[in-house]
Motif scaffolding. Structure first.
Motif, short mmCIF file in Angstrom:
data_model
loop_
_atom_site.label_atom_id
_atom_site.label_comp_id
_atom_site.label_asym_id
_atom_site.label_seq_id
_atom_site.Cartn_x
_atom_site.Cartn_y
_atom_site.Cartn_z
N GLY A 23 9.96 9.77 31.85
CA GLY A 23 9.51 9.26 33.15
C GLY A 23 10.11 10.05 34.30
N ILE A 24 11.36 10.46 34.15
CA ILE A 24 12.00 11.29 35.18
C ILE A 24 11.31 12.66 35.24
N PRO A 68 10.72 11.52 26.14
CA PRO A 68 11.96 12.14 26.62
C PRO A 68 12.39 13.24 25.66
N SER A 111 11.70 6.75 29.67
CA SER A 111 13.10 7.16 29.79
C SER A 111 13.17 8.49 30.54
N LEU A 112 13.81 9.51 29.96
CA LEU A 112 13.87 10.81 30.62
C LEU A 112 12.47 11.39 30.81
N SER A 114 13.09 4.32 33.24
CA SER A 114 13.66 5.58 33.72
C SER A 114 14.68 5.29 34.82
N ALA A 161 6.56 5.59 35.27
CA ALA A 161 7.87 5.79 34.64
C ALA A 161 8.30 4.48 34.00
#
Length: 353
Positions: free
Chosen positions: A144-145, A67, A141-142, A167, A164
């Motif tokens: 994964g987004i 992230p 976390s981010l 996430s 992810a």
């Protein structure tokens, strides 16, 4: 606030030795990074390939996506508790993209910088370095987004599967954000000018956010350490997590503004569609197998907020939800991940090699 369960140290010799290490400021954790080579150094990131272990090499490469704000060594926290170490010893080629620290000059970078440019470029380079293999792309976390929106935006990338870990996609299910919304209603008009003036969110505030998500653990940490004084591995993990927390980065201003709008105002992630680079990007357009990993003790990304992603990936030929013990960092690289998260990920990757 949950109090730690009472545990009495039984090995007094080990307790004494561990205490002496602490008093002498001698580390209990083996914090040596796994050996790696630099594949590419570009403006905004460095791409690494980890040195293969002395085991048969097998399977498609794993491409790890961190992230923002958190150091990329989250994937290589400490020896015996390292995502990288586990997969290297499985014989799988492992690549990592590292963005490095965020500076004031990054203040105008938005999410589309990572999803449209940086990550696609790094994936193409990793694939070429691996002999033009498709990649198992896994973000935490981010990260994964970013992984999911990158795969949705650019279906021609060399991706074999997407994962992810921790996430959150349905932010209505995050209790901490429910507590923050009244503050936003009172002071929301000040937040935008503040982060724009600073160019982002300072690392100290990023660190505070992580600490608030596990406030009970921080408040009870001294007592917990005393109760586990004879457990060297437990204390080593705490030590490694402390190092991680001490190395948080800042958030670039424009990206924080986009996330703030999603988190506090629209819950846009939950719709499966986000406006990036002037056009809508739909998670339903992902056409590769997907793994969603959720921590059963994660307060920053609770199970329900993470599991919602599986409902959005309607174009994926296979979507699997893996529940594993641990909090936001623990589900990725806690001591239980050795027996749960990592084998579950490896089984999924092997199935789609």
């Amino acid at each position: 606030m949950a109090l730690p369960s009472v545990r009495v140290p039984r090995d007094l010799d080990a307790s004494r030795d561990n205490l002496l290490h602490k008093l002498r400021r001698e580390p209990l954790a083996d914090l040596r990074p796994m050996p790696r080579d630099t594949v590419a150094e570009r403006d905004g990131y460095t791409l690494y390939r980890y040195t293969p272990a002395d085991v048969p090499q097998q399977g498609k490469p794993l491409f790890l996506v961190p992230p923002l704000a958190a150091p990329a060594f989250a994937f290589d926290l400490r020896r015996s508790c390292s995502v990288v170490e586990y997969f290297v010893h499985q014989g799988r080629p492992v690549y990592l993209v590292d963005y490095g620290p965020v500076h004031f000059s990054h203040r105008n970078l938005g999410i589309e910088h990572w999803t449209d440019h940086l990550l696609p470029d790094a994936m193409e380079r990793a694939s070429a370095h691996a002999g033009y293999e498709d990649l198992h792309v896994a973000g935490w976390s981010l990260g994964g987004i970013f992984t999911m929106f990158t795969a949705a935006a650019l279906p021609g990338l060399p991706i074999a599967s997407v994962t992810a870990v921790a996430s959150p996609f349905d932010l209505r299910q995050v209790p901490l954000l429910a507590l923050a919304r009244p503050i936003d209603r009172l002071a929301g008009g000040l937040i935008g000018p503040a982060y724009r003036a600073m160019g982002g969110v300072p690392s100290a505030l990023t660190r505070l956010g992580f600490q608030l998500s596990a406030a009970d653990k921080y408040l009870t940490k001294p007592a917990t350490m005393l109760m586990h004084a004879d457990d060297t591995d437990f204390l080593a993990q705490l030590e490694a997590v402390d190092r991680f927390m001490d190395n948080m980065y800042a958030y670039p201003g424009r990206t924080f503004g986009q996330l703030y709008h999603v988190v506090m105002r629209t819950n846009e992630f939950a719709t499966g569609t986000m406006e990036l680079g002037g056009r809508p990007v739909h998670l339903a357009d992902i056409e590769v197998p997907a793994l969603v990993v959720a921590g059963t003790n994660d307060t920053l990304a609770p199970l329900s907020s993470v599991a919602h992603l599986a409902d959005l990936l309607t174009g994926s030929p296979e979507t699997q939800l893996l529940q594993a013990p641990g909090g936001h960092l623990g589900v990725l690289t806690g001591r239980a991940a050795r027996r749960t998260t990592w084998p579950g990920m490896e089984n999924f990757f092997a199935k789609h090699d």
